[in-house]
Design a protein around this motif. Sequence first.
Motif, short mmCIF file in Angstrom:
data_model
loop_
_atom_site.label_atom_id
_atom_site.label_comp_id
_atom_site.label_asym_id
_atom_site.label_seq_id
_atom_site.Cartn_x
_atom_site.Cartn_y
_atom_site.Cartn_z
N SER A 1 0.85 -1.18 0.00
CA SER A 1 0.00 0.00 0.00
C SER A 1 0.89 1.23 0.00
N ARG A 2 0.38 2.31 -0.54
CA ARG A 2 1.15 3.56 -0.57
C ARG A 2 0.18 4.69 -0.25
N LYS A 3 -0.06 4.87 1.02
CA LYS A 3 -0.99 5.89 1.47
C LYS A 3 -0.31 7.25 1.66
N GLU A 4 0.97 7.24 1.84
CA GLU A 4 1.74 8.48 1.94
C GLU A 4 3.07 8.26 1.26
N LYS A 5 3.69 9.35 0.84
CA LYS A 5 4.86 9.24 -0.02
C LYS A 5 6.02 8.55 0.67
N ARG A 6 6.21 8.77 1.94
CA ARG A 6 7.42 8.27 2.57
C ARG A 6 7.36 6.78 2.93
N ASN A 7 6.18 6.20 3.02
CA ASN A 7 6.05 4.82 3.50
C ASN A 7 5.51 3.86 2.44
N PHE A 8 6.04 2.65 2.45
CA PHE A 8 5.63 1.65 1.46
C PHE A 8 5.72 0.27 2.12
N PRO A 9 4.74 -0.09 2.94
CA PRO A 9 4.80 -1.37 3.64
C PRO A 9 4.53 -2.56 2.73
N LEU A 10 5.17 -3.66 3.05
CA LEU A 10 4.97 -4.94 2.36
C LEU A 10 4.17 -5.85 3.29
N ILE A 11 3.09 -6.39 2.79
CA ILE A 11 2.17 -7.19 3.61
C ILE A 11 2.13 -8.61 3.08
N LEU A 12 2.33 -9.56 3.99
CA LEU A 12 2.16 -10.97 3.67
C LEU A 12 0.94 -11.44 4.44
N GLU A 13 -0.18 -11.61 3.74
CA GLU A 13 -1.44 -11.94 4.42
C GLU A 13 -1.39 -13.35 5.03
N SER A 14 -0.80 -14.28 4.31
CA SER A 14 -0.73 -15.66 4.79
C SER A 14 0.62 -16.23 4.36
N PRO A 15 1.67 -15.91 5.11
CA PRO A 15 3.02 -16.32 4.69
C PRO A 15 3.16 -17.83 4.56
N SER A 16 3.98 -18.21 3.61
CA SER A 16 4.28 -19.64 3.42
C SER A 16 5.80 -19.80 3.39
N PRO A 17 6.28 -21.03 3.62
CA PRO A 17 7.73 -21.25 3.67
C PRO A 17 8.48 -20.79 2.41
N ASN A 18 7.82 -20.80 1.25
CA ASN A 18 8.52 -20.36 0.04
C ASN A 18 8.71 -18.84 -0.01
N GLN A 19 8.21 -18.14 0.99
CA GLN A 19 8.46 -16.71 1.09
C GLN A 19 9.62 -16.40 2.04
N THR A 20 10.24 -17.44 2.53
CA THR A 20 11.48 -17.27 3.29
C THR A 20 12.52 -16.67 2.35
N SER A 21 13.02 -15.50 2.71
CA SER A 21 13.90 -14.79 1.78
C SER A 21 14.48 -13.57 2.47
N LEU A 22 15.37 -12.88 1.75
CA LEU A 22 15.91 -11.59 2.17
C LEU A 22 15.18 -10.52 1.35
N TYR A 23 14.58 -9.57 2.03
CA TYR A 23 13.75 -8.56 1.37
C TYR A 23 14.41 -7.18 1.47
N PHE A 24 14.37 -6.48 0.35
CA PHE A 24 14.90 -5.12 0.31
C PHE A 24 13.83 -4.15 -0.19
N CYS A 25 13.74 -3.04 0.51
CA CYS A 25 12.94 -1.93 0.04
C CYS A 25 13.89 -0.93 -0.61
N ALA A 26 13.41 -0.20 -1.60
CA ALA A 26 14.25 0.78 -2.27
C ALA A 26 13.42 1.96 -2.71
N SER A 27 14.06 3.10 -2.80
CA SER A 27 13.40 4.27 -3.38
C SER A 27 14.31 4.84 -4.46
N TRP A 28 13.72 5.54 -5.37
CA TRP A 28 14.45 6.04 -6.55
C TRP A 28 14.24 7.53 -6.68
N GLY A 29 15.34 8.24 -6.86
CA GLY A 29 15.24 9.67 -7.06
C GLY A 29 16.55 10.34 -6.71
N LYS A 30 16.47 11.63 -6.50
CA LYS A 30 17.68 12.38 -6.15
C LYS A 30 17.92 12.27 -4.65
#
Lengths: 116, 111
Positions: A67-96
């Motif tokens: 969801s992106r309700k405000e510019k600065r925040n961008f949460p990642l939601i896993l409604e029903s996580p499963s073992p295949n979502q075991t991973s390393l996650y990175f958030c990134a932003s693009w700009g100056k």
Amino acid sequence: EAQVTQNPRYLITVTGKKLTVTCSQNMNHEYMSWYRQDPGLGLRQIYYSMNVEVTDKGDVPEGYKVSRKEKRNFPLILESPSPNQTSLYFCASWGKGLADSSYEQYFGPGTRLTVT
Amino acid sequence: DAKTTQPTSMDCAEGRAANLPCNHSTISGNEYVYWYRQIHSQGPQYIIHGLKNNETNEMASLIITEDRKSSTLILPHATLRDTAVYYCIVRPLIRYDKVIFGPGTSLSVIP
């Protein structure tokens, strides 16, 4: 200092228990995205957002919501996580950067998620 | 699929120049070449980018061929701390779109 922050940095959870990984940037960037990284597969984009209330799927969106309700925040939601979502996650932003004129992608420190 | 191809791995002797190639034969006119590196499992770090001219900053130099179909990242005096995975991507500067990272090149700097 130009920053992308993620929380939590480490998370162990069980299958099916909803979780949210938060991401915040202080550079007023319009574009933000989430990646997952698995051994041998490089960085794969999950979702990206071009601005507030504007999101689109990346290469591996199944099982995730954002969801992106405000510019600065961008949460990642896993409604029903499963073992295949075991991973390393990175958030990134693009700009100056805060004091720089060049466009580049800024990455957060990563969240290591284990789903058992 | 990634728009770029890179060798899977490379070695470089400490103190020597590390030259990392990248092919991007389908690059569009408005796409820039960007290089990032990732040390261990940290967040990738921006190194340098360019459109068609060669670029240099305090970290590295970027040489882009005249036809823009390939480029080379040069680390002039590699140190052990340069051991990392290096990613080359192409993307427009302003237009927002999906970004595809390939598996990158794992550079090992050897003492």
